[in-house]
Design an enzyme around this catalytic site. Structure first.
Site, PDB file in Angstrom:
ATOM      1  N   TYR A  31       0.994  -0.897   0.037  1.00  0.00           N
ATOM      2  CA  TYR A  31      -0.121  -0.176   0.320  1.00  0.00           C
ATOM      3  C   TYR A  31       1.330   1.079   0.204  1.00  0.00           C
ATOM      4  O   TYR A  31       1.974   0.972   0.335  1.00  0.00           O
ATOM      5  CB  TYR A  31      -0.882   0.030   0.803  1.00  0.00           C
ATOM      6  CG  TYR A  31      -0.488   0.150   2.522  1.00  0.00           C
ATOM      7  CD1 TYR A  31      -0.913   1.105   3.144  1.00  0.00           C
ATOM      8  CD2 TYR A  31       0.898  -0.877   3.049  1.00  0.00           C
ATOM      9  CE1 TYR A  31       0.557   1.673   4.347  1.00  0.00           C
ATOM     10  CE2 TYR A  31       0.797   0.212   4.490  1.00  0.00           C
ATOM     11  CZ  TYR A  31       1.154   0.868   4.685  1.00  0.00           C
ATOM     12  OH  TYR A  31       1.846   1.630   6.181  1.00  0.00           O
ATOM     13  N   ARG A  50       8.023   3.821  -4.704  1.00  0.00           N
ATOM     14  CA  ARG A  50       8.244   3.041  -4.047  1.00  0.00           C
ATOM     15  C   ARG A  50       6.606   1.929  -4.056  1.00  0.00           C
ATOM     16  O   ARG A  50       7.033   0.880  -3.744  1.00  0.00           O
ATOM     17  CB  ARG A  50       7.939   3.409  -2.455  1.00  0.00           C
ATOM     18  CG  ARG A  50       7.948   2.366  -1.519  1.00  0.00           C
ATOM     19  CD  ARG A  50       7.879   3.518  -0.552  1.00  0.00           C
ATOM     20  NE  ARG A  50       7.179   3.850   0.383  1.00  0.00           N
ATOM     21  CZ  ARG A  50       6.971   5.048   1.749  1.00  0.00           C
ATOM     22  NH1 ARG A  50       7.959   4.950   1.815  1.00  0.00           N
ATOM     23  NH2 ARG A  50       5.337   5.455   1.773  1.00  0.00           N
ATOM     24  N   ARG A  98      -8.300 -19.924  -0.742  1.00  0.00           N
ATOM     25  CA  ARG A  98      -7.933 -20.250   0.795  1.00  0.00           C
ATOM     26  C   ARG A  98      -5.872 -21.032   0.559  1.00  0.00           C
ATOM     27  O   ARG A  98      -6.413 -22.019   1.749  1.00  0.00           O
ATOM     28  CB  ARG A  98      -8.253 -19.833   2.205  1.00  0.00           C
ATOM     29  CG  ARG A  98      -7.236 -19.344   3.113  1.00  0.00           C
ATOM     30  CD  ARG A  98      -7.327 -19.997   4.269  1.00  0.00           C
ATOM     31  NE  ARG A  98      -6.183 -18.798   5.477  1.00  0.00           N
ATOM     32  CZ  ARG A  98      -5.094 -19.537   5.684  1.00  0.00           C
ATOM     33  NH1 ARG A  98      -5.218 -20.224   5.217  1.00  0.00           N
ATOM     34  NH2 ARG A  98      -4.132 -18.886   6.632  1.00  0.00           N
ATOM     35  N   HIS A 100      -1.670 -20.781   0.394  1.00  0.00           N
ATOM     36  CA  HIS A 100      -0.483 -19.779   1.241  1.00  0.00           C
ATOM     37  C   HIS A 100       0.178 -20.024  -0.738  1.00  0.00           C
ATOM     38  O   HIS A 100       0.839 -19.132  -0.686  1.00  0.00           O
ATOM     39  CB  HIS A 100       0.029 -20.765   1.715  1.00  0.00           C
ATOM     40  CG  HIS A 100      -0.311 -20.897   2.743  1.00  0.00           C
ATOM     41  ND1 HIS A 100      -1.422 -20.888   3.803  1.00  0.00           N
ATOM     42  CD2 HIS A 100       0.640 -20.395   4.243  1.00  0.00           C
ATOM     43  CE1 HIS A 100      -1.375 -20.848   5.303  1.00  0.00           C
ATOM     44  NE2 HIS A 100      -0.477 -20.336   5.483  1.00  0.00           N
ATOM     45  N   LYS A 145       6.698  -1.843   2.036  1.00  0.00           N
ATOM     46  CA  LYS A 145       5.765  -1.106   2.495  1.00  0.00           C
ATOM     47  C   LYS A 145       4.014  -2.015   2.086  1.00  0.00           C
ATOM     48  O   LYS A 145       3.045  -2.047   2.006  1.00  0.00           O
ATOM     49  CB  LYS A 145       5.125   0.396   1.037  1.00  0.00           C
ATOM     50  CG  LYS A 145       3.907   0.446   2.931  1.00  0.00           C
ATOM     51  CD  LYS A 145       4.407   2.215   2.258  1.00  0.00           C
ATOM     52  CE  LYS A 145       3.675   3.512   3.211  1.00  0.00           C
ATOM     53  NZ  LYS A 145       3.737   3.431   4.906  1.00  0.00           N
ATOM     54  N   GLU A 177      13.415   2.722  13.417  1.00  0.00           N
ATOM     55  CA  GLU A 177      12.681   3.287  13.049  1.00  0.00           C
ATOM     56  C   GLU A 177      11.569   3.404  14.135  1.00  0.00           C
ATOM     57  O   GLU A 177      11.210   2.527  14.789  1.00  0.00           O
ATOM     58  CB  GLU A 177      12.309   2.831  11.512  1.00  0.00           C
ATOM     59  CG  GLU A 177      11.537   1.822  12.170  1.00  0.00           C
ATOM     60  CD  GLU A 177      11.284   1.635  10.192  1.00  0.00           C
ATOM     61  OE1 GLU A 177      11.100   2.959   9.007  1.00  0.00           O
ATOM     62  OE2 GLU A 177      10.759   0.661   9.730  1.00  0.00           O
ATOM     63  N   LEU A 201      11.816   0.866   6.774  1.00  0.00           N
ATOM     64  CA  LEU A 201      11.235   1.662   5.215  1.00  0.00           C
ATOM     65  C   LEU A 201      11.880   2.943   5.007  1.00  0.00           C
ATOM     66  O   LEU A 201      11.470   3.961   5.647  1.00  0.00           O
ATOM     67  CB  LEU A 201       9.495   1.524   5.631  1.00  0.00           C
ATOM     68  CG  LEU A 201       8.341   2.619   4.472  1.00  0.00           C
ATOM     69  CD1 LEU A 201       8.326   0.790   3.646  1.00  0.00           C
ATOM     70  CD2 LEU A 201       7.466   2.341   4.979  1.00  0.00           C
TER      71      LEU A 201
END
Length: 277
Positions: A31, A50, A98, A100, A145, A177, A201
């Protein structure tokens, strides 16, 4: 409010997300949050670069170019008449049973974007904030991210429960961070911050601070700060898309610069405001 869903603009009440979306079941996506000032995106190019990189790192194949995505986000801004705020954008690997393993090529990524409220944290920028120091237990690809933010959420909550604005994370003896921000320490007029590697990040505001330092004769060194050296800092501050530049005046019970924002931080706040304008 208009929502951008897979290239189409829809009203909020027309949008639904399938419960078998891999973002919902696995956090399988990435995101961006892009700040809007005076009706325009701030640092859109860096955000889009990014976003594309993060998608590539987790092997999601984008169905649109960065230019096409940018055009759609500009139209989203126009339709919603956003002047000041932010836009949230995410992509997931798609909707499938569902399992993996990645689904086949017939399953297309799902992309959604919509405006979110975002106002300048004026009081914190003026007076400064407190941080709460804690162990960084996140995965080792913080440069992506990712939608997987449980470690960040738990850190932010623990900071709040300890009367702090933000968590300050460390791996062993080294500061990394914040839970949703980059951290900087100032000593003898020199700014130090963690290198842009897999453990943090590389924030867009961080990129802009580096740029501002280079252009304005401020010395910034990308070097890890030891937790034991926090007591020796003359100043500290954090940055993020939503926080911009905020002074740190206390880390747990330890005062920084006597509990008031320092001159280097104030100068960067001024330069960042000029950049926005």
């Amino acid at each position: 409010m208009y929502i951008l869903l897979n290239g189409k603009f829809k009203q909020k009440n027309e949008v639904s997300i399938d419960f078998e979306d891999r973002g919902y079941q696995f956090g399988d996506g990435v995101y961006e949050v892009i700040r809007v000032y005076n009706g325009s995106y701030f640092a859109m190019k860096e955000h889009m670069e990014r976003f594309v990189r993060s998608a590539k790192e987790i092997k999601i194949v984008l169905q649109n170019t960065a230019e096409e995505l940018t055009a759609m986000l500009n139209e989203l801004l126009r339709k919603n008449q956003v002047q000041d705020g932010a836009v949230y954008m995410q992509i997931t690997r798609g909707v499938t049973g569902r399992k993996h393993l990645f689904p086949g090529q017939d399953v297309k990524p799902q992309i959604v974007a919509y405006p979110i409220p975002c106002s300048k944290p004026a009081a914190e920028q003026e007076k400064g904030i407190k941080l709460h120091l804690m162990e960084d237990v996140r995965w080792l690809r913080c440069d992506i991210k990712s939608l997987n933010l449980l470690g960040n959420v738990l850190a932010k909550q623990e900071a709040f429960e300890n009367g702090a604005y933000e968590a300050l994370l460390h791996r062993g003896e080294h500061i990394t961070e914040g839970s949703s921000s980059n951290f900087y320490g100032v000593r003898n007029g020199v700014i130090y911050t963690h290198p842009a590697n897999n453990l943090i990040l590389n924030g867009i505001t961080r990129m802009k601070v580096v740029e501002l330092c280079e252009k304005n004769g401020l010395t910034l060194i990308e070097e890890m700060i030891k937790a034991d050296d926090l007591v020796n800092l003359d100043e500290a501050f954090i940055t993020s898309t939503t926080s911009e530049v905020i002074p740190v005046i206390e880390i747990d019970s330890m005062k920084v610069n006597g509990g008031v924002p320092g001159p280097v931080t104030r100068e960067l706040q001024r330069l960042f405001e000029e950049m926005i304008d």
